[in-house]
Scaffold this motif. Sequence first.
Motif, short mmCIF file in Angstrom:
data_model
loop_
_atom_site.label_atom_id
_atom_site.label_comp_id
_atom_site.label_asym_id
_atom_site.label_seq_id
_atom_site.Cartn_x
_atom_site.Cartn_y
_atom_site.Cartn_z
N UNK A 104 0.84 -1.21 0.00
CA UNK A 104 0.00 0.00 0.00
C UNK A 104 0.87 1.25 0.00
N UNK A 105 1.96 1.21 0.77
CA UNK A 105 2.87 2.35 0.83
C UNK A 105 3.59 2.52 -0.51
N UNK A 108 -1.09 4.15 -2.08
CA UNK A 108 -2.49 4.08 -1.64
C UNK A 108 -2.72 5.00 -0.45
N UNK A 109 -1.71 5.15 0.38
CA UNK A 109 -1.79 6.05 1.53
C UNK A 109 -0.41 6.27 2.11
N UNK A 133 -1.80 4.72 6.84
CA UNK A 133 -1.92 3.25 6.87
C UNK A 133 -1.95 2.76 8.31
N UNK A 134 -1.02 3.27 9.12
CA UNK A 134 -0.97 2.85 10.51
C UNK A 134 -2.18 3.35 11.30
N UNK A 147 0.22 0.29 14.53
CA UNK A 147 0.01 0.07 13.11
C UNK A 147 1.04 -0.90 12.54
N UNK A 148 0.76 -1.54 11.39
CA UNK A 148 1.66 -2.57 10.85
C UNK A 148 3.04 -2.07 10.45
N UNK A 149 3.14 -0.83 9.96
CA UNK A 149 4.44 -0.31 9.56
C UNK A 149 5.29 0.05 10.77
N UNK A 150 4.67 0.65 11.77
CA UNK A 150 5.38 0.93 13.02
C UNK A 150 5.81 -0.38 13.69
N UNK A 151 4.93 -1.37 13.66
CA UNK A 151 5.25 -2.67 14.24
C UNK A 151 6.41 -3.32 13.49
#
Length: 279
Positions: free
Chosen positions: A190-191, A195-196, A201-202, A214-218
């Motif tokens: 998505x990144x 897309x956002x 996203x997070x 959020x998944x990216x921070x995780x």
Amino acid sequence: MGSGIAQICATKGLDVLINDRSADLLDRSMQSIRKSLQRLTQKGSLSKETADEALGRIRTETSLEGLRHADFVIEAVVEDEAIKRNIFQTLDKVTSVHTILASNTSSISITKLGAATSKPHRVIGMHFMNPVPLMKLVELARGQHTSGQTFEACKGLAEFLGKDVATSQDRPGFLVNRVLIPMINEAFFCLMEGVGSAEDIDKGMRLGTNQPMGPLRLADFIGLDTCLSIMKVLHNGLGDSKYRPCPLLQSYVDAGWVGQKAGKGVYQYDQEHQKDART
């Protein structure tokens, strides 16, 4: 994660030996444990007496020979099958016939690790969640050779440490990462596709699905290199194109932007964050 595992074992009254390849890494590990115990005592979650006693139960050593009399060994090295197999071959030679050999692997075949030893019935997957002192789950995975006695002993240890147990078949990624890592990978897609933004996203996953992070921070917290390694295990092991690692994730790892421990991943981290992650 090895430091966290050592900490909870010592806090529960077990004698612990931490092994690593250098004295410097062992010093960092002990610093991490001291800081973690200090935070817990400051919060009132742990008495100072218990914390001091736990530190007194931990020894460090750079030689695997020190594990000769260990009853239970938990391997927690980098998520690389070749490195883990080599360690299990060595552990097989230096430990007693009764010693249980557990791997904290989050994705690699327990059957393959067990096959590197002369006692595969005593090899099992024992996957802790990070940060170990705070997360309640331990994921157990039985290889083809893992005995019922080994499984029950490992389950008993996890419960003694105050953990809840989930049991998985010996499949790539087991349970947690079979679901989690593809979600992180899709967030990277998505990144990459615009897309956002990373922040949106997070935010969408935190507020839209009630996830604490959020998944990216995780992914930054886990380590993008670790996420990529697990994604490759899923892709190679299951042979399905839906597990193809996102090129952007690969690119970040190639650039050395592997997350909080490096000071940069999807997000930028200050020096204090970077120092904490490395210790």
